[in-house]
Design an enzyme around this catalytic site. Structure first.
Site, PDB file in Angstrom:
ATOM      1  CB  CYS A  30     -33.629   5.430 -11.561  1.00 29.81           C
ATOM      2  SG  CYS A  30     -33.149   6.318 -10.065  1.00 29.81           S
TER       3      CYS A  30
ATOM      4  CB  CYS B 220     -38.707  10.536  -8.378  1.00 28.32           C
ATOM      5  SG  CYS B 220     -37.196  10.563  -7.378  1.00 28.32           S
TER       6      CYS B 220
ATOM      7  CB  CYS C 155     -38.507  10.299 -12.583  1.00 34.62           C
ATOM      8  SG  CYS C 155     -37.000  10.079 -13.555  1.00 34.62           S
TER       9      CYS C 155
ATOM     10  CB  CYS D 181     -26.267  19.724 -17.856  1.00 36.11           C
ATOM     11  SG  CYS D 181     -26.423  21.519 -17.850  1.00 36.11           S
TER      12      CYS D 181
ATOM     13  CB  CYS E  64     -23.411  21.517 -14.595  1.00 39.12           C
ATOM     14  SG  CYS E  64     -24.472  21.205 -13.174  1.00 39.12           S
TER      15      CYS E  64
ATOM     16  CB  CYS F 206     -27.589  24.210 -10.331  1.00 38.38           C
ATOM     17  SG  CYS F 206     -29.059  24.039 -11.361  1.00 38.38           S
TER      18      CYS F 206
ATOM     19  NE  ARG G 103     -29.992  26.502 -17.149  1.00 41.52           N
ATOM     20  CZ  ARG G 103     -29.189  26.467 -16.099  1.00 41.52           C
ATOM     21  NH1 ARG G 103     -29.491  25.732 -15.062  1.00 41.52           N
ATOM     22  NH2 ARG G 103     -28.093  27.190 -16.090  1.00 41.52           N
TER      23      ARG G 103
END
Length: 411
Positions: A65, A69, A72, A109, A142, A202, A272
């Site tokens: 990526c 972040c 991550c 998901c 999702c 969400c 969740r």
């Protein structure tokens, strides 16, 4: 406690607590913990009974990526030894999803690493959604693909997506300390785009990154204002090779207090229990079911989760039931609003595509570069005791099975 009685009364009326009340929940002592869980459990049962919704993650594209972040394992410059692969084909993703659905998952998901999707990526995901729904009647899908550009949420809706996940992760005041390649406002904008397109929004948070109680309350109050259908609560897994590798700040008791605070602030929303539950709650996971009404089944994005059968046994042993495909996840008043929003979107030219009614969001395993990050499982051997803050690499197991591998997922 007068505080808990007040919070229960407010939760049953869907009334927002004060910031001081939310902070007071986080400040309760371990001696008061069971009282806190019992109080928040009354609110949970009022709106969701004893149902537990199961969700299943499919990692469509892993690693590499360009975002930074800090939490991550897929971030720019990460040295975490995770699986790295490009896009799964629709039939591969559908086969991976089928394993979770067979285990009782109601929602799939679909997550992909990256800053955000190109228009070609949106088309690719649309074909994957079609393949999954052709093979699994009634399943909810999702998408969690990162920051959305104008029109992309509508295209996902038209392709059959029911929901879109993009987490705020932490407070606006501290966001710049965690991520520098995009902003808190970028994340808010994507959640709003999903809402406007008629997708079930969400958005959640990550706890354990060194934030203060005030930061936790700030982000949960911001989520309440955004009004997503689903709020995933993630607990940081400090992967080696990431900047937060030594941030071991959580205890099971603190995790439960955080979940209770979220339930009081978001009483009628699908809360969740997401990334990190196996690591930080450990043997106290069943208590969390009195606070949340949704969990992930089996493996996560870049780490292995608790065995799917163990999840099902835990739910049954705690006196809860798995939510069926024919049951609305949301309370009637929220489901009616969701239906009205979808109808308005259809009237605006973003028509339904035969998918199931939008309900709660996906809540991917954390809000990483594309709205997600990682979770892990407890090591097979009983972990040794350590002081809060001690580094616990023995608890982290990167994913070596499931989508993107030749080994079957642990569902």
């Amino acid at each position: 406690m007068d505080l808990l009685n007040t919070l229960v009364d407010k939760g049953l009326r869907r009334e927002l607590p004060t910031r001081e009340e939310a902070l007071a929940v986080l400040a309760t002592s371990d001696d008061e913990l069971l009282d806190v869980v019992a109080a928040a459990g009354k609110v949970r049962r009022q709106w969701f009974g004893r149902r537990v919704k199961l969700n299943y993650l499919v990692n469509l594209k892993s690693g590499l990526c360009p975002e930074d972040c800090s939490y991550c394992s897929q971030r720019l410059g990460s040295k975490a030894e995770i699986l790295k692969y490009t896009w799964l084909k629709p039939d591969e993703a559908s086969a991976a999803a089928a394993a979770g659905i067979a285990g009782g998952a109601k929602r799939v998901c679909l997550v992909a690493s990256g800053r955000g999707p190109t228009d070609r990526d949106v088309e690719r995901v649309g074909k994957t959604i079609e393949a999954i729904k052709e093979q699994n009647e009634g399943v909810e899908v999702c998408a969690c693909l990162g920051l959305l550009s104008d029109g992309q949420a509508e295209r996902l809706k038209d392709a059959g997506a029911d929901a879109y996940n993009h987490n705020l992760n932490t407070s606006e005041a501290t966001y710049g300390q965690i991520t520098k390649t995009h902003t808190y406002a970028d994340r808010v904008d994507t959640v709003q785009k999903a809402h406007a397109a008629g997708l079930s929004a969400c958005s959640g948070l990550i706890a354990g990154m060194g934030e203060s109680d005030e930061d936790l309350v700030d982000v949960v109050f911001s989520l309440r204002e955004l009004d997503p259908d689903s709020v995933p609560v993630n607990f940081l897994i400090p992967f080696e090779g990431t900047p937060l590798a030594e941030e071991w700040n959580l205890t099971p008791q603190r995790c439960l207090r955080i979940l209770a605070m979220v339930r009081f602030v978001c009483p009628d929303v699908e809360v969740r229990l997401a990334g990190g539950r196996e690591v930080h709650l450990r043997t106290m996971q069943p208590l969390a079911l009195h606070l949340v009404n949704s969990i992930f089944l089996g493996d996560y994005l870049t780490s292995e989760g608790q065995a799917g059968q163990a999840d099902l046994d835990m739910i049954a042993d705690a006196g809860f039931t798995v939510e069926g495909a024919g049951t609305s996840s949301l309370p009637a008043h929220r489901a009616d609003v969701a239906a009205a929003t979808a109808a308005a979107s259809a009237a605006a030219g973003h028509g339904p595509c035969g998918s199931a009614p939008a309900e709660a969001g996906c809540g991917s395993a954390c809000g990483g570069c594309s709205g997600h990050t990682d979770t892990a499982e407890a090591a097979p051997a009983a972990p040794s005791q350590a002081e809060p803050g001690a580094v616990r690499p023995d608890l982290v197991a990167v994913r070596r099975r499931g989508a993107g591998t030749d080994l079957a997922p642990n569902a």
